[in-house]
Design a protein around this motif. Structure first.
Motif, PDB file in Angstrom:
ATOM      1  N   LEU A   1     -38.965 -13.979  -8.780  1.00  0.00           N
ATOM      2  CA  LEU A   1     -39.539 -14.499  -7.618  1.00  0.00           C
ATOM      3  C   LEU A   1     -38.597 -15.143  -6.628  1.00  0.00           C
ATOM      4  O   LEU A   1     -38.623 -15.109  -5.330  1.00  0.00           O
ATOM      5  CB  LEU A   1     -40.569 -15.601  -8.012  1.00  0.00           C
ATOM      6  CG  LEU A   1     -41.840 -15.781  -7.163  1.00  0.00           C
ATOM      7  CD1 LEU A   1     -42.523 -14.509  -7.003  1.00  0.00           C
ATOM      8  CD2 LEU A   1     -42.814 -16.946  -7.807  1.00  0.00           C
ATOM      9  N   GLY A   2     -37.674 -15.915  -7.218  1.00  0.00           N
ATOM     10  CA  GLY A   2     -36.475 -16.456  -6.386  1.00  0.00           C
ATOM     11  C   GLY A   2     -35.669 -15.473  -5.520  1.00  0.00           C
ATOM     12  O   GLY A   2     -35.411 -15.439  -4.503  1.00  0.00           O
ATOM     13  N   ASP A   3     -35.249 -14.265  -6.227  1.00  0.00           N
ATOM     14  CA  ASP A   3     -34.651 -13.176  -5.744  1.00  0.00           C
ATOM     15  C   ASP A   3     -35.371 -12.745  -4.487  1.00  0.00           C
ATOM     16  O   ASP A   3     -34.786 -12.257  -3.449  1.00  0.00           O
ATOM     17  CB  ASP A   3     -34.576 -11.969  -6.605  1.00  0.00           C
ATOM     18  CG  ASP A   3     -33.623 -12.283  -7.740  1.00  0.00           C
ATOM     19  OD1 ASP A   3     -33.896 -11.643  -8.778  1.00  0.00           O
ATOM     20  OD2 ASP A   3     -32.614 -13.193  -7.679  1.00  0.00           O
ATOM     21  N   LEU A   4     -36.677 -12.435  -4.594  1.00  0.00           N
ATOM     22  CA  LEU A   4     -37.499 -12.076  -3.589  1.00  0.00           C
ATOM     23  C   LEU A   4     -37.613 -12.973  -2.256  1.00  0.00           C
ATOM     24  O   LEU A   4     -37.608 -12.572  -1.233  1.00  0.00           O
ATOM     25  CB  LEU A   4     -38.961 -11.609  -3.987  1.00  0.00           C
ATOM     26  CG  LEU A   4     -39.047 -10.612  -5.092  1.00  0.00           C
ATOM     27  CD1 LEU A   4     -40.729 -10.289  -5.663  1.00  0.00           C
ATOM     28  CD2 LEU A   4     -38.708  -9.060  -4.252  1.00  0.00           C
TER      29      LEU A   4
ATOM     30  N   ARG B   1     -38.974 -23.088   2.507  1.00  0.00           N
ATOM     31  CA  ARG B   1     -38.328 -21.863   1.995  1.00  0.00           C
ATOM     32  C   ARG B   1     -36.913 -21.748   1.945  1.00  0.00           C
ATOM     33  O   ARG B   1     -36.112 -21.497   0.916  1.00  0.00           O
ATOM     34  CB  ARG B   1     -38.746 -20.495   2.710  1.00  0.00           C
ATOM     35  CG  ARG B   1     -38.846 -19.207   2.086  1.00  0.00           C
ATOM     36  CD  ARG B   1     -39.893 -18.454   2.675  1.00  0.00           C
ATOM     37  NE  ARG B   1     -39.730 -18.402   4.256  1.00  0.00           N
ATOM     38  CZ  ARG B   1     -40.575 -17.734   4.899  1.00  0.00           C
ATOM     39  NH1 ARG B   1     -41.689 -17.164   4.268  1.00  0.00           N
ATOM     40  NH2 ARG B   1     -40.331 -17.503   6.294  1.00  0.00           N
ATOM     41  N   ALA B   2     -36.419 -22.193   3.126  1.00  0.00           N
ATOM     42  CA  ALA B   2     -34.758 -22.307   3.314  1.00  0.00           C
ATOM     43  C   ALA B   2     -34.459 -23.322   2.194  1.00  0.00           C
ATOM     44  O   ALA B   2     -33.259 -23.098   1.745  1.00  0.00           O
ATOM     45  CB  ALA B   2     -34.634 -22.688   4.784  1.00  0.00           C
ATOM     46  N   THR B   3     -35.005 -24.774   2.151  1.00  0.00           N
ATOM     47  CA  THR B   3     -34.655 -25.533   1.138  1.00  0.00           C
ATOM     48  C   THR B   3     -34.509 -24.924  -0.375  1.00  0.00           C
ATOM     49  O   THR B   3     -33.583 -25.185  -0.997  1.00  0.00           O
ATOM     50  CB  THR B   3     -35.448 -26.799   1.342  1.00  0.00           C
ATOM     51  OG1 THR B   3     -35.805 -27.330   2.596  1.00  0.00           O
ATOM     52  CG2 THR B   3     -35.170 -27.811   0.319  1.00  0.00           C
ATOM     53  N   LEU B   4     -35.555 -24.398  -0.627  1.00  0.00           N
ATOM     54  CA  LEU B   4     -35.406 -23.769  -1.844  1.00  0.00           C
ATOM     55  C   LEU B   4     -34.489 -22.918  -2.003  1.00  0.00           C
ATOM     56  O   LEU B   4     -33.824 -22.915  -3.198  1.00  0.00           O
ATOM     57  CB  LEU B   4     -36.872 -23.138  -2.431  1.00  0.00           C
ATOM     58  CG  LEU B   4     -38.034 -23.654  -2.289  1.00  0.00           C
ATOM     59  CD1 LEU B   4     -39.578 -22.955  -2.603  1.00  0.00           C
ATOM     60  CD2 LEU B   4     -37.953 -24.961  -3.390  1.00  0.00           C
ATOM     61  N   VAL B   5     -34.172 -21.896  -1.397  1.00  0.00           N
ATOM     62  CA  VAL B   5     -33.327 -20.866  -1.568  1.00  0.00           C
ATOM     63  C   VAL B   5     -31.640 -21.501  -1.435  1.00  0.00           C
ATOM     64  O   VAL B   5     -31.063 -21.118  -2.133  1.00  0.00           O
ATOM     65  CB  VAL B   5     -33.348 -19.692  -0.428  1.00  0.00           C
ATOM     66  CG1 VAL B   5     -32.186 -18.892  -0.324  1.00  0.00           C
ATOM     67  CG2 VAL B   5     -34.608 -19.072  -0.473  1.00  0.00           C
ATOM     68  N   GLU B   6     -31.676 -22.492  -0.355  1.00  0.00           N
ATOM     69  CA  GLU B   6     -30.232 -23.091  -0.357  1.00  0.00           C
ATOM     70  C   GLU B   6     -29.645 -23.748  -1.432  1.00  0.00           C
ATOM     71  O   GLU B   6     -28.687 -23.870  -2.034  1.00  0.00           O
ATOM     72  CB  GLU B   6     -30.235 -23.832   1.165  1.00  0.00           C
ATOM     73  CG  GLU B   6     -29.816 -22.908   2.379  1.00  0.00           C
ATOM     74  CD  GLU B   6     -30.273 -23.854   3.604  1.00  0.00           C
ATOM     75  OE1 GLU B   6     -30.038 -25.046   3.544  1.00  0.00           O
ATOM     76  OE2 GLU B   6     -30.752 -22.982   4.498  1.00  0.00           O
ATOM     77  N   ASN B   7     -30.894 -24.503  -2.154  1.00  0.00           N
ATOM     78  CA  ASN B   7     -30.321 -25.408  -3.290  1.00  0.00           C
ATOM     79  C   ASN B   7     -30.561 -24.647  -4.551  1.00  0.00           C
ATOM     80  O   ASN B   7     -30.340 -25.285  -5.467  1.00  0.00           O
ATOM     81  CB  ASN B   7     -31.163 -26.530  -3.087  1.00  0.00           C
ATOM     82  CG  ASN B   7     -30.860 -27.467  -1.867  1.00  0.00           C
ATOM     83  OD1 ASN B   7     -29.750 -28.104  -2.205  1.00  0.00           O
ATOM     84  ND2 ASN B   7     -31.739 -27.297  -0.799  1.00  0.00           N
ATOM     85  N   GLY B   8     -31.004 -23.217  -4.674  1.00  0.00           N
ATOM     86  CA  GLY B   8     -31.343 -22.979  -5.912  1.00  0.00           C
ATOM     87  C   GLY B   8     -32.269 -23.284  -6.770  1.00  0.00           C
ATOM     88  O   GLY B   8     -32.133 -23.256  -7.800  1.00  0.00           O
ATOM     89  N   ILE B   9     -33.309 -23.903  -6.019  1.00  0.00           N
ATOM     90  CA  ILE B   9     -34.485 -24.532  -6.820  1.00  0.00           C
ATOM     91  C   ILE B   9     -35.729 -23.704  -6.649  1.00  0.00           C
ATOM     92  O   ILE B   9     -35.835 -22.954  -5.579  1.00  0.00           O
ATOM     93  CB  ILE B   9     -34.647 -26.219  -6.588  1.00  0.00           C
ATOM     94  CG1 ILE B   9     -34.924 -26.295  -5.054  1.00  0.00           C
ATOM     95  CG2 ILE B   9     -33.322 -26.732  -6.902  1.00  0.00           C
ATOM     96  CD1 ILE B   9     -35.022 -27.491  -4.687  1.00  0.00           C
TER      97      ILE B   9
END
Lengths: 146, 175
Positions: A118-121, B46-54
């Motif tokens: 899900l993270g990849d998407l 969304r950006a926070t989750l992606v940038e921090n890998g959480i």
């Protein structure tokens, strides 16, 4: 049109991280920790027989299982939902949301190409939007200079 | 007969299930917790989750008290429902200044700029204390289908976070 195979190509981790069904939960946890993945493909004799995720480890611990005595095959998911390499990220997101899945193997014919999370998407959407914005900005500045 | 006890045997540790009942979340939790404010936009979430890998975060008020919890599944569900994916979005009618109404074609994706963390978060948050055992924390995660539990002080302020990855790390270090 973006396909799941494109999202897979964008992943930093290219290897398939697999585990034997007879391995212990402790070994599964170590493998996941070392590779920083949330799920492993359980492979027996070259065939995909199950999916082993962090969820299964937490559930096993909650049920009082021993990490060294319990085997992957005792807790892995056997009814594995997979997606074809040509499916779209959107189709994949719908599947994951509806089936409450966090990891899905990507299949092409008989071969497993990898696992999509899900993270990849979500990362893909963010990157694609950033790319689109970048392209738009270039277009706008070009048009202004025309 | 040799006596084997987990604490006294040199060079090794024979883990027992009782360890999960004895070890508290205090020993495995993250102390630097990324939290979000309810008024933050879903885009920034969304950006926070992606940038921090959480994959999720607690939502806190100005006083640092937990008011909700948000995860990657909330983001994806919201994305899907708002038609931010290329699938058919809701029928939207736009009106020009001249009063002409029209429906945007499939090439248009209407992104609701007003969507905030408060709109997508879950207000039902399961929190734990520092002295909660790993066994209890695992049970709560499994039963409630969650992947993270904020650790709070008596005043309800976030002091840490335990995720399924932390529990995984502990199990990995065991055997």
């Amino acid at each position: 049109m973006r396909r799941i195979r494109d999202v897979l190509d964008g992943k930093t981790l290219k290897q398939l991280i697999t585990i034997e069904p007879t391995a212990s939960l402790g070994e599964a946890a170590r493998l996941m920790s070392v590779w920083n993945v949330g799920a492993l493909l359980a492979i027996d004799d070259g065939k995909l027989v199950g999916l082993m995720g962090e969820r299964e480890i937490v559930r096993a611990l909650a049920a009082g299982a021993s990490a060294s005595m319990t085997r992957v095959e005792d807790v892995m998911v056997r009814d594995v939902r997979a997606v074809g390499a040509d499916s779209t990220p959107e189709e994949c997101m719908v599947l994951m949301t509806q089936q409450r899945l966090r990891h899905v193997p990507v299949i092409e014919g008989d071969a497993v190409l990898g696992i999509i999370s899900l993270g990849d998407l979500v990362k893909d959407v963010v990157n694609e939007q950033a790319y689109t914005i970048e392209q738009l900005e270039r277009y706008i500045s070009r048009a202004a200079n025309a | 007969m040799e006596k084997h006890t987990s604490q006294h045997r040199k060079g090794g540790h024979a883990p027992t299930q009782a360890d999960a009942q004895r070890v508290t979340v205090f020993q495995v939790m993250s102390r630097e917790v990324i939290c979000l404010k309810p008024e933050a936009s879903v885009e920034s979430l969304r950006a926070t989750l992606v940038e921090n890998g959480i994959s999720g975060a607690p939502v806190v008020d100005d006083g640092g008290k937990v008011v909700g919890i948000v995860s990657i599944t909330d983001v994806v569900r919201d994305q899907h429902e708002r038609g931010e994916t290329m699938e058919e979005s809701e029928e939207v009618r736009l009106q020009s200044k001249g009063g002409v109404t029209y429906s945007p074609g499939p090439g248009f994706r209407v992104i609701d700029a007003g969507a905030t963390v408060a709109d997508v978060m879950s207000r039902k948050v399961i929190t734990i204390r520092e002295n909660t055992s790993l066994a209890q924390a695992s049970e709560m995660m499994a039963r409630s289908h969650v992947h993270r539990l904020p650790v709070v002080s008596e005043a309800g302020k976030v002091v840490g976070l335990v995720s399924s990855l932390d529990i995984l790390g502990w199990v990995a270090g065991l055997s």
